[in-house]
Scaffold this motif. Structure first.
Motif, short mmCIF file in Angstrom:
data_model
loop_
_atom_site.label_atom_id
_atom_site.label_comp_id
_atom_site.label_asym_id
_atom_site.label_seq_id
_atom_site.Cartn_x
_atom_site.Cartn_y
_atom_site.Cartn_z
N THR A 57 15.93 -2.34 -17.52
CA THR A 57 17.29 -1.84 -17.33
C THR A 57 17.70 -0.87 -18.42
O THR A 57 17.12 -0.84 -19.51
CB THR A 57 18.29 -3.01 -17.32
N ASN A 58 18.72 -0.10 -18.10
CA ASN A 58 19.29 0.86 -19.03
C ASN A 58 20.80 0.86 -18.83
O ASN A 58 21.27 0.82 -17.69
CB ASN A 58 18.73 2.27 -18.76
N TYR A 59 21.55 0.86 -19.95
CA TYR A 59 23.01 0.80 -19.86
C TYR A 59 23.66 1.90 -20.70
O TYR A 59 23.14 2.28 -21.76
CB TYR A 59 23.52 -0.55 -20.39
N ARG A 66 28.76 -6.14 -21.57
CA ARG A 66 29.81 -6.53 -20.61
C ARG A 66 29.32 -6.46 -19.16
O ARG A 66 29.74 -7.28 -18.33
CB ARG A 66 31.03 -5.61 -20.77
N PHE A 67 28.47 -5.49 -18.87
CA PHE A 67 27.98 -5.30 -17.50
C PHE A 67 26.52 -5.72 -17.43
O PHE A 67 25.76 -5.53 -18.39
CB PHE A 67 28.09 -3.84 -17.08
N THR A 68 26.13 -6.23 -16.27
CA THR A 68 24.74 -6.60 -16.03
C THR A 68 24.31 -6.06 -14.66
O THR A 68 24.96 -6.36 -13.66
CB THR A 68 24.55 -8.11 -16.06
N ILE A 69 23.23 -5.30 -14.67
CA ILE A 69 22.67 -4.79 -13.41
C ILE A 69 21.47 -5.65 -13.03
O ILE A 69 20.70 -6.08 -13.90
CB ILE A 69 22.28 -3.30 -13.53
N THR A 77 18.63 -4.46 -2.45
CA THR A 77 20.02 -4.53 -2.90
C THR A 77 20.08 -4.52 -4.42
O THR A 77 19.25 -5.14 -5.09
CB THR A 77 20.69 -5.80 -2.35
N VAL A 78 21.09 -3.82 -4.93
CA VAL A 78 21.34 -3.79 -6.36
C VAL A 78 22.76 -4.31 -6.60
O VAL A 78 23.65 -4.11 -5.76
CB VAL A 78 21.16 -2.38 -6.95
N TYR A 79 22.93 -5.00 -7.71
CA TYR A 79 24.22 -5.60 -8.06
C TYR A 79 24.67 -5.09 -9.43
O TYR A 79 23.85 -4.74 -10.27
CB TYR A 79 24.12 -7.12 -8.11
N LEU A 80 25.97 -5.08 -9.63
CA LEU A 80 26.52 -4.79 -10.94
C LEU A 80 27.60 -5.83 -11.23
O LEU A 80 28.67 -5.81 -10.61
CB LEU A 80 27.11 -3.38 -11.00
N GLN A 81 27.29 -6.74 -12.13
CA GLN A 81 28.26 -7.73 -12.57
C GLN A 81 29.04 -7.14 -13.73
O GLN A 81 28.45 -6.78 -14.76
CB GLN A 81 27.56 -9.01 -13.00
#
Length: 121
Positions: A57-59, A66-69, A77-81
């Motif tokens: 991953t890369n942020y 704070r965010f988690t992909i 499917t991809v998610y973004l928490q």
């Protein structure tokens, strides 16, 4: 035709959480990189987070911690928490996928239609 369908945007108070989802459909393909971008009013579109097929991953610095992909390869499917949301996170969030179309044997980049996230102070 390959398309990305996003869901999960909405209005939330500062400090709250939202989870975005993006599902790819419409043909036989292999998805390499999936990611989320955002565009706030009057600003350029920017990368929020990305994830390759193997899971690395890369942020953006502004969302780290704070965010988690995450992604489900079986469901394309991809998610973004998104946790601890701030007013400055308010933007239209776009899903992006770089994939290989099996029938045409070509690489293809696809964008979702965007979903609005509004964080109130």
């Amino acid at each position: 035709q390959v398309q990305l369908v996003e869901s999960g945007g909405g209005l939330v108070q500062a400090g709250g959480s939202l989870r975005l989802s993006c599902a790819a459909s419409g043909g036989l393909f292999i998805i390499n990189t999936m990611g989320w971008y955002r565009q706030a009013p009057g600003k350029q579109r920017e990368l929020v987070a990305s994830i390759i097929r193997g899971g690395s991953t890369n942020y953006a610095d502004s969302v780290k911690g704070r965010f988690t992909i995450s992604r489900d390869n079986a469901k394309n499917t991809v998610y973004l928490q998104m946790n601890s949301l701030k007013p400055e996170d308010t933007a239209v969030y776009y899903c992006n996928a770089n994939l290989f179309v099996i029938i045409t044997k070509r690489d293809l980049e696809v964008w979702g239609q965007g979903t609005l996230v509004t964080v109130s102070s």
